[in-house]
Structures are given as C-alpha cells and as structure tokens.
Scaffold this motif. Structure first.
Motif, PDB file in Angstrom:
ATOM      1  N   ASP A 119     -22.595  47.795   7.463  1.00 50.71           N
ATOM      2  CA  ASP A 119     -22.145  48.690   6.398  1.00 50.71           C
ATOM      3  C   ASP A 119     -22.662  48.213   5.044  1.00 50.71           C
ATOM      4  N   ALA A 120     -22.656  46.897   4.836  1.00 46.58           N
ATOM      5  CA  ALA A 120     -23.165  46.352   3.575  1.00 46.58           C
ATOM      6  C   ALA A 120     -24.653  46.636   3.420  1.00 46.58           C
ATOM      7  N   TRP A 121     -25.409  46.490   4.495  1.00 47.77           N
ATOM      8  CA  TRP A 121     -26.846  46.800   4.442  1.00 47.77           C
ATOM      9  C   TRP A 121     -27.067  48.266   4.092  1.00 47.77           C
ATOM     10  N   ASN A 122     -26.315  49.139   4.767  1.00 47.25           N
ATOM     11  CA  ASN A 122     -26.496  50.580   4.539  1.00 47.25           C
ATOM     12  C   ASN A 122     -26.150  50.971   3.104  1.00 47.25           C
ATOM     13  N   ARG A 123     -25.166  50.290   2.517  1.00 40.33           N
ATOM     14  CA  ARG A 123     -24.759  50.577   1.134  1.00 40.33           C
ATOM     15  C   ARG A 123     -25.588  49.799   0.125  1.00 40.33           C
ATOM     16  N   GLN A 124     -26.427  48.880   0.635  1.00 39.93           N
ATOM     17  CA  GLN A 124     -27.190  47.976  -0.225  1.00 39.93           C
ATOM     18  C   GLN A 124     -26.260  47.276  -1.203  1.00 39.93           C
ATOM     19  N   ALA A 125     -25.189  46.714  -0.654  1.00 41.07           N
ATOM     20  CA  ALA A 125     -24.160  46.056  -1.460  1.00 41.07           C
ATOM     21  C   ALA A 125     -24.771  44.927  -2.305  1.00 41.07           C
ATOM     22  N   LYS A 126     -24.319  44.812  -3.536  1.00 38.54           N
ATOM     23  CA  LYS A 126     -24.882  43.824  -4.458  1.00 38.54           C
ATOM     24  C   LYS A 126     -24.565  42.393  -4.033  1.00 38.54           C
ATOM     25  N   TRP A 127     -23.433  42.203  -3.344  1.00 37.78           N
ATOM     26  CA  TRP A 127     -23.039  40.844  -2.976  1.00 37.78           C
ATOM     27  C   TRP A 127     -23.989  40.214  -1.943  1.00 37.78           C
ATOM     28  N   LEU A 128     -24.840  41.025  -1.319  1.00 38.94           N
ATOM     29  CA  LEU A 128     -25.769  40.493  -0.321  1.00 38.94           C
ATOM     30  C   LEU A 128     -26.726  39.454  -0.910  1.00 38.94           C
ATOM     31  N   ILE A 129     -26.855  39.442  -2.234  1.00 34.72           N
ATOM     32  CA  ILE A 129     -27.765  38.490  -2.862  1.00 34.72           C
ATOM     33  C   ILE A 129     -27.371  37.044  -2.573  1.00 34.72           C
ATOM     34  N   VAL A 130     -26.099  36.809  -2.275  1.00 36.59           N
ATOM     35  CA  VAL A 130     -25.660  35.438  -1.984  1.00 36.59           C
ATOM     36  C   VAL A 130     -26.277  34.935  -0.680  1.00 36.59           C
ATOM     37  N   LEU A 131     -26.801  35.864   0.139  1.00 39.41           N
ATOM     38  CA  LEU A 131     -27.420  35.476   1.404  1.00 39.41           C
ATOM     39  C   LEU A 131     -28.912  35.207   1.270  1.00 39.41           C
ATOM     40  N   ARG A 132     -29.435  35.311   0.039  1.00 42.95           N
ATOM     41  CA  ARG A 132     -30.880  35.165  -0.156  1.00 42.95           C
ATOM     42  C   ARG A 132     -31.428  33.824   0.317  1.00 42.95           C
ATOM     43  N   PRO A 133     -30.734  32.701   0.079  1.00 45.32           N
ATOM     44  CA  PRO A 133     -31.268  31.431   0.607  1.00 45.32           C
ATOM     45  C   PRO A 133     -31.449  31.454   2.123  1.00 45.32           C
ATOM     46  N   LEU A 134     -30.540  32.123   2.828  1.00 52.07           N
ATOM     47  CA  LEU A 134     -30.687  32.226   4.276  1.00 52.07           C
ATOM     48  C   LEU A 134     -31.886  33.091   4.638  1.00 52.07           C
ATOM     49  N   SER A 135     -32.155  34.112   3.820  1.00 53.03           N
ATOM     50  CA  SER A 135     -33.329  34.956   4.051  1.00 53.03           C
ATOM     51  C   SER A 135     -34.611  34.162   3.860  1.00 53.03           C
ATOM     52  N   TRP A 136     -34.620  33.242   2.882  1.00 50.49           N
ATOM     53  CA  TRP A 136     -35.798  32.388   2.671  1.00 50.49           C
ATOM     54  C   TRP A 136     -36.042  31.502   3.891  1.00 50.49           C
ATOM     55  N   ILE A 137     -34.949  30.959   4.428  1.00 49.52           N
ATOM     56  CA  ILE A 137     -35.073  30.123   5.621  1.00 49.52           C
ATOM     57  C   ILE A 137     -35.594  30.943   6.798  1.00 49.52           C
ATOM     58  N   TYR A 138     -35.033  32.163   6.963  1.00 47.97           N
ATOM     59  CA  TYR A 138     -35.481  33.052   8.041  1.00 47.97           C
ATOM     60  C   TYR A 138     -36.967  33.369   7.879  1.00 47.97           C
ATOM     61  N   ARG A 139     -37.374  33.693   6.650  1.00 40.06           N
ATOM     62  CA  ARG A 139     -38.780  34.045   6.399  1.00 40.06           C
ATOM     63  C   ARG A 139     -39.700  32.873   6.720  1.00 40.06           C
ATOM     64  N   GLY A 140     -39.308  31.672   6.278  1.00 40.93           N
ATOM     65  CA  GLY A 140     -40.138  30.505   6.538  1.00 40.93           C
ATOM     66  C   GLY A 140     -40.290  30.217   8.021  1.00 40.93           C
ATOM     67  N   GLY A 141     -39.171  30.294   8.754  1.00 37.75           N
ATOM     68  CA  GLY A 141     -39.222  30.053  10.193  1.00 37.75           C
ATOM     69  C   GLY A 141     -40.020  31.107  10.921  1.00 37.75           C
ATOM     70  N   PHE A 142     -39.854  32.367  10.500  1.00 40.43           N
ATOM     71  CA  PHE A 142     -40.566  33.469  11.146  1.00 40.43           C
ATOM     72  C   PHE A 142     -42.075  33.349  10.935  1.00 40.43           C
ATOM     73  N   LEU A 143     -42.488  33.083   9.671  1.00 40.94           N
ATOM     74  CA  LEU A 143     -43.916  32.999   9.371  1.00 40.94           C
ATOM     75  C   LEU A 143     -44.559  31.778  10.045  1.00 40.94           C
TER      76      LEU A 143
END
Length: 335
Positions: free
Chosen positions: A9-33
């Motif tokens: 639901d947060a993804w679909n609403r593009q909730a602003k609080w999702l920014i707190v998960l950005r460090p985890l996204s960096w880790i995901y991106r690094g591992g994926f690449l």
C-alpha cells in the motif's frame, strides 16, 4: 493488515516515509549489480539450455498481467505448431522439486499460477527453483522447440535468447526506487535491454496488451443456483499482487457493491476466510479460484456462491510480428 500488504500500500501511494528505507535500497542495488556482474564476467556460470529460452517477467514486485500474457502466448504458439514447454519457480508450492505439473496437480504442491497455466493450455510444465534441473526434467519427457520461463528475469543463472518484460501502465514504475524503498527489482534502464509489452487500455506503445473480461462462472454448486447478477452485494476475495486491478475490472463490469477482502499474493486460503455473517456471494479471480476449488472439495457443506471472473490477454498485432521475427532468428519454424 499484514506487513506485505502494508508495504504494498505504501508503494502504491508512494508514501514519503519510504525514504527511510533508502539505505537498504542501496545495499540491495549493490548486491544485485555485483551478482549480475559476476555472471557477465563468467565468474559465475549461466546454464545454456539446448533449447532456446524465452523469459517473460517484470521489473516490479506485484502483479503486472504476466500470467495472462504467458497463457495467451502458449496458446498461440501451440496453434502455430511450435512445440513449447514452460518452467516456473513454483512460488507458494511445497514441492518436492522439480515437479511436473498436470491437470491433477495441487496448488499447495506446485503453486497456484502453474496450475492455472496448465489448466488453461495443457502445456508441458515443470516447476522448481533450480531452472537447469527443471529444463532437464522437461526435456527428458518432451521434445520441444522453445521453453518459456515464467518469471526469472533476474535469474542470471539461466541464459536466455528472448526477454519480454510486462509493464503495467496503471502502476508504472512508482517512485522509480529499488526495493525496499520502491517496488522495482531492477533499475528503469533495464527496460532498454528487452522487449517491453505495455499493459494498458490506452497504450502509448505499439507493443501492448490489455485484458478482456469474459462472463463470470460459478466455481461451486451452491444451493439455489441462479444467473450472475452484477447488482448483488459481493465479497471480493483476492490474493494477488495488485488487487486494485481486479476492483477496476469489477467496476468496468457494472459491479459496484462489494467489500474488499485482500490477502497476500499466493495466499493459502482456509475455509474460515470465506465465511461471513450473511449469505452474500463471493467474487474472485481465476488465480484465486485455483486455490479455492480444492478447499471447497474438502468442505462439501460450504454452499455460498463463489463467482470467478475470467480474463484473457489481447495482444496487439505488432507483438506477434516481433515474436515471429525473434523465433525466425532462432531458427524456430512457425506456421
């Protein structure tokens, strides 16, 4: 509400609080690449199937219309005398794997989508997380011209000759962030490396598809069986990746009175999930119906009407043109 539903639901609403998960996204991106680079450099080996492989997937989490597209392609290829087989992860199934899927297979063993695919097409199909073992098992039973991998776009251990990505216009790319800040499995640039099929009612691309809705059918033998009435009050019971699409479908069918009962994607239903205080009918998707039918057989006294809304993917002519070109390049004869 489960955490999976909460984050969806947060993804679909593009909730602003999702920014707190950005460090985890960096880790995901690094591992994926890094993992992708290891395959590209040959440090990790990709399996080369003796039969050409076509992957149909998406770069987003959640439903995109991939399964109806796959079913339509399989039916079309069969009509063109192409000997096609399908492999899948079998998500939600308990195994053991690899497992051959036939009309008697249970979704709790092989997964709900594989059951739906085989019931809709009769295609030879094997499921399991090890795609190499699945392909070898499939080829031990059938002579094939082409193998379609249901999902597996990010599974670099499997080499492929054709990639189709389904992109749902309704959801788009969200906030264009990778997991878990957004719902992207790969960066948007990935769309430039494959054939992209736009799922939209008013598409911008020549390569597009939409879903045609057929008349609902009754899943069970309810008491006082009657014709479908869109004016009824329904319980919309769904366990799919993007339930909002189903609600929009109901609205387009003139069904406006329904209570939403959402469950996680690939949810294992219990009979209590279908019990409500009144006798109003349930309406659901074909994917959910695959899970519900065995449950009804186990509970023969359950008499509430359960209506199923079937959909079929309609592809633009240009999609078939591209498919013919890609198959010809691989030396696969097509009628």
């Amino acid at each position: 509400m489960s955490f999976a539903q909460f984050i969806q639901d947060a993804w679909n609403r593009q909730a602003k609080w999702l920014i707190v998960l950005r460090p985890l996204s960096w880790i995901y991106r690094g591992g994926f690449l890094l993992n992708k680079k290891l395959y590209q450099c040959g440090v990790k080996a990709s399996y080369q199937s003796p039969v050409p492989v076509m992957v149909i997937g998406n770069i987003t989490v959640g439903g995109s219309g991939k399964t109806p597209l796959l079913i339509q392609l399989v039916n079309y290829l069969q009509s063109q005398n192409v000997r096609v087989g399908v492999i899948s992860r079998g998500y939600g199934g308990k195994g053991p794997f690899p497992a051959y899927v036939d009309l008697e297979s249970l979704p709790e063993i092989v997964g709900d989508e594989p059951c739906l695919i085989v019931q809709s097409t009769g295609v030879p199909m094997v499921v399991g997380s090890n795609r190499q073992r699945s392909i070898e098992y499939l080829l031990s039973k059938h002579e094939l011209d082409l193998i379609i991998s249901d999902d597996g776009l990010q599974h670099w251990a499997l080499a492929r000759q054709i990639e189709w990505i389904v992109l749902d216009q309704n959801r788009g790319l969200g906030n264009q962030k990778l997991l878990p800040e957004g719902y992207l499995r790969e960066p948007p640039s990935r769309l430039t490396t494959a054939t992209v099929i736009e799922h939209a009612s008013q598409p911008n691309s020549e390569l597009n598809m939409h879903l045609e809705v057929a008349a609902p059918y009754l899943l069970n033998d309810a008491e006082d069986e009657r014709s479908f009435n869109p004016a009824d009050n329904f319980y919309a019971v769904v366990g799919i990746g993007f339930p909002q699409r189903f609600y929009s479908t109901l609205d387009s069918m003139g069904i406006h009175q329904f209570q939403c009962h959402e469950f996680p994607d690939h949810y294992d239903y219990e009979i209590t999930d279908l019990q409500f205080e009144d006798n109003n009918p349930i309406i659901t998707t074909e994917k959910d119906a695959v899970k519900l039918l065995p449950l009804l057989k186990q509970n023969p006294n359950f008499k509430r009407e359960i209506w199923v809304v079937p959909v079929e993917a309609e592809l633009s002519p240009q999609c078939y043109d591209v498919l013919h070109q890609q198959l010809q390049q691989l030396g696969i004869p097509i009628s």
